[in-house]
Design an enzyme around this catalytic site. Structure first.
Site, short mmCIF file in Angstrom:
data_model
loop_
_atom_site.label_atom_id
_atom_site.label_comp_id
_atom_site.label_asym_id
_atom_site.label_seq_id
_atom_site.Cartn_x
_atom_site.Cartn_y
_atom_site.Cartn_z
N HIS A 17 0.96 -1.11 0.00
CA HIS A 17 0.06 -0.11 -0.18
C HIS A 17 1.00 1.50 0.24
CE1 HIS A 17 -3.09 2.91 1.08
NE2 HIS A 17 -3.84 1.83 0.57
N ASP A 57 -7.82 -5.40 -0.10
CA ASP A 57 -8.45 -6.19 -0.89
C ASP A 57 -7.98 -7.72 -0.43
OD1 ASP A 57 -9.51 -4.28 -2.35
OD2 ASP A 57 -7.83 -3.71 -3.33
N1 CMC Z 1 4.01 -7.47 -4.14
C1 CMC Z 1 5.61 -7.59 -4.23
N2 CMC Z 1 6.14 -6.42 -3.95
C2 CMC Z 1 5.58 -5.20 -3.71
C3 CMC Z 1 4.12 -5.15 -3.67
C4 CMC Z 1 3.49 -6.44 -3.93
N3 CMC Z 1 2.09 -6.48 -3.91
N4 CMC Z 1 3.83 -3.88 -3.57
C5 CMC Z 1 4.92 -3.21 -3.23
N5 CMC Z 1 5.96 -4.00 -3.61
C6 CMC Z 1 7.48 -3.65 -3.52
C7 CMC Z 1 7.91 -3.11 -4.87
O1 CMC Z 1 8.12 -4.05 -5.75
C8 CMC Z 1 8.94 -2.10 -4.57
O2 CMC Z 1 10.08 -2.92 -4.14
P1 CMC Z 1 11.52 -2.07 -4.63
O3 CMC Z 1 11.74 -1.12 -3.80
O4 CMC Z 1 12.43 -3.33 -4.21
O5 CMC Z 1 11.49 -1.81 -6.34
C9 CMC Z 1 8.36 -1.72 -3.07
O6 CMC Z 1 7.68 -2.56 -2.71
C10 CMC Z 1 7.52 -0.27 -3.41
O7 CMC Z 1 6.39 -0.69 -4.37
P2 CMC Z 1 5.68 0.50 -5.18
O8 CMC Z 1 5.22 -0.38 -6.49
O9 CMC Z 1 6.76 1.65 -5.59
O10 CMC Z 1 4.82 1.18 -4.34
P3 CMC Z 1 3.47 1.90 -4.48
O11 CMC Z 1 3.27 2.86 -3.20
O12 CMC Z 1 3.41 2.76 -5.91
O13 CMC Z 1 2.32 0.85 -4.98
C11 CMC Z 1 0.39 -0.41 -4.55
C12 CMC Z 1 1.29 0.52 -3.93
C13 CMC Z 1 -0.89 -0.78 -3.70
C14 CMC Z 1 0.20 0.02 -6.10
C15 CMC Z 1 1.43 -1.71 -4.91
O14 CMC Z 1 1.56 -1.98 -3.54
C16 CMC Z 1 0.58 -2.75 -5.70
O15 CMC Z 1 0.83 -2.76 -6.83
N6 CMC Z 1 -0.12 -4.01 -4.98
C17 CMC Z 1 -0.55 -4.87 -5.48
C18 CMC Z 1 -2.11 -4.57 -6.09
C19 CMC Z 1 -2.97 -4.24 -4.89
O16 CMC Z 1 -3.14 -5.07 -4.00
N7 CMC Z 1 -3.78 -3.01 -5.08
C20 CMC Z 1 -4.79 -2.80 -3.86
C21 CMC Z 1 -4.21 -1.61 -3.41
S1 CMC Z 1 -5.21 -1.18 -1.82
C22 CMC Z 1 -6.65 -0.79 -2.20
C23 CMC Z 1 -7.06 0.15 -3.23
O17 CMC Z 1 -6.16 1.24 -3.51
O18 CMC Z 1 -7.95 0.03 -3.75
#
Ligand code: CMC
Length: 392
Positions: A261, A315
């Site tokens: 998140h 989720d």
């Molecule tokens: N699985 C594995 N690694 C992850 C995940 C994940 N679900 N989420 C983040 N990371 C890692 C990512 O690879 C990165 O690692 P590194 O720094 O080594 O490159 C680090 O954590 C930061 O990730 P990010 O993508 O830059 O983080 P963000 O704040 O841009 O993304 C997010 C947040 C929710 C988009 C992302 O965690 C994600 O894609 N999660 C999976 C999809 C999901 O479950 N979405 C629902 C979000 S909550 C409810 C909503 O908003 O509707």
């Protein structure tokens, strides 16, 4: 004026001032108008919580009774909306159907009397009342059936489940569904809420505001993740496959759905409550084998990725709850939208109170002063590559 550095995804950059909800991502705290989400889940209902979010304080008994009465009264859909829905392809995604229907409401009530409190109230009531009916109607129609008319003797959550299954729901399932709606009702400036606010800031009608937010919620990185969680658990298939699946995701740098998140760096408090609700349902209606896979995956992700602050988000467990209630997987995100309408409407009203159109700036990275080349003198990329090969 001071200029901030460019932050992709506007991470950490305040886009507004708001008194609607508060998140402490380090300590796993979520509050609506200052009230803790755990307390609301335990004591409130979705409609009472919606009132709290939209009008700023908990309603009196009379205010709540009136609000609930107005919403019951407006649950039905105009036959033209139902006729329009009949033309939608059955294979279309229900989020696309919902977005089209929300926008279509604007055709009926497009006065845009944004300075008239009665207009604002009517829009709030209509959107809260009709969105669940739209979701249920699409579900019935794509099965080839007529939509089920709402029942005035049922409360908000029970009525939705009834319209979906043509069957009065079990009281525990209805109460749990209502809590799910409360948990999903609002969450500060997420992507869909931001989208709603940007649209609202142009002073367009509230139906366009909600339609744009629905479109934004649909993506797999936002509301669409709940659907993908179930698909992922199906793909994992067994507890033994959890570790190899996780390993392969880590190797491929693939995201594990339902984890991570932008704000929470600990387990999302809503995921904790949803997990408890799932367990209550399993106790009454039987355990879901995917739940065992889910808890094994949670433990494995915590071990491997907990140091990065990757924990279950809202989720992760919601899909398991909805599955047990017999809600089809592709309705999970529309169900999220039913709940989030409350938060979007609260932000719409807040935006109108102190509106300034959103118009951020950009850092231009393109060329300047490029000459216009007439079409007959242009070279295709392929020609250019060939020329480069020949000339070395
Ligand atoms: N699985 C594995 N690694 C992850 C995940 C994940 N679900 N989420 C983040 N990371 C890692 C990512 O690879 C990165 O690692 P590194 O720094 O080594 O490159 C680090 O954590 C930061 O990730 P990010 O993508 O830059 O983080 P963000 O704040 O841009 O993304 C997010 C947040 C929710 C988009 C992302 O965690 C994600 O894609 N999660 C999976 C999809 C999901 O479950 N979405 C629902 C979000 S909550 C409810 C909503 O908003 O509707």
């Amino acid at each position: 004026m001071t200029f901030c550095e460019y932050r992709p995804g506007l991470e950490g950059i305040p886009a507004t001032q708001s008194s609607i909800s508060f998140v402490d991502g380090q300590r796993g705290i979520l509050e609506y108008r200052g009230i803790n989400i755990e307390e609301l889940a335990q004591h409130s209902t979705f409609l009472e919580t919606s009132y709290l979010l939209i009008y700023g304080s908990l309603p009196s008994q009379e205010e709540l009774a009136e609000f609930e009465h107005e919403i019951r009264f407006h649950r039905r859909l105009k036959y033209r909306i139902r006729d329009m829905m009949k033309c939608f392809p059955e294979s279309g995604h229900p989020m696309d159907a919902l977005q089209a229907c929300a926008a279509a409401l604007g055709l009926f009530y497009s006065r845009r009397a944004l300075d008239n409190p009665d207009y604002i109230r009517a829009a709030v009531v209509r959107l809260l009342a009709k969105i669940p009916t739209m979701v249920a109607a699409f579900q019935m129609m794509r099965k080839g059936n007529d939509p089920i008319q709402p029942r005035d003797d049922l409360d908000y959550a029970a009525n939705f489940l009834y319209m979906l299954n043509e069957q009065e729901p079990d009281p525990l399932a209805a109460r749990i569904f209502d809590i799910c709606l409360t948990l999903h009702a609002e969450h500060t400036i997420n992507a869909s809420t931001f989208s709603a606010m940007v649209t609202a800031s142009t002073l367009t009608d509230p139906y366009a505001v909600i339609a744009s937010a629905v479109g934004t919620l649909a993506g797999p990185l936002h509301g669409g993740a709940n659907e993908e969680v179930i698909e992922m658990l199906e793909e994992i298939g067994s507890i033994e496959n959890v570790e190899p699946y996780l390993e392969s995701c880590i190797q491929r740098k693939a995201k594990i759905m339902g984890f991570g998140h932008r704000v929470y760096k600990v387990k999302d408090p809503r995921a904790t409550i949803l997990q408890e609700l799932a367990e209550q349902l399993f106790e009454k209606f039987g355990r879901d084998h995917y739940y065992d896979i889910a808890i094994t995956l949670e433990k494995a992700v915590e071990e491997r990725l907990g140091h990065k602050g990757i924990y279950p988000n809202v989720d992760f467990y919601s899909g398991l709850v909805y599955r047990k209630m017999g809600i089809p997987t592709d309705l999970f995100t529309p169900v999220f939208a039913i709940a989030r309408v409350a938060g979007w409407l609260a932000h719409w009203k807040e935006q109108l109170n102190e509106n300034r159109i959103f118009r951020p700036t950009q850092i231009y990275t393109g060329m300047r002063g490029t000459p216009y080349v007439p079409i007959e003198k242009r070279q295709s990329e392929q020609d250019q590559q060939l020329l480069n090969l020949v000339t070395g």
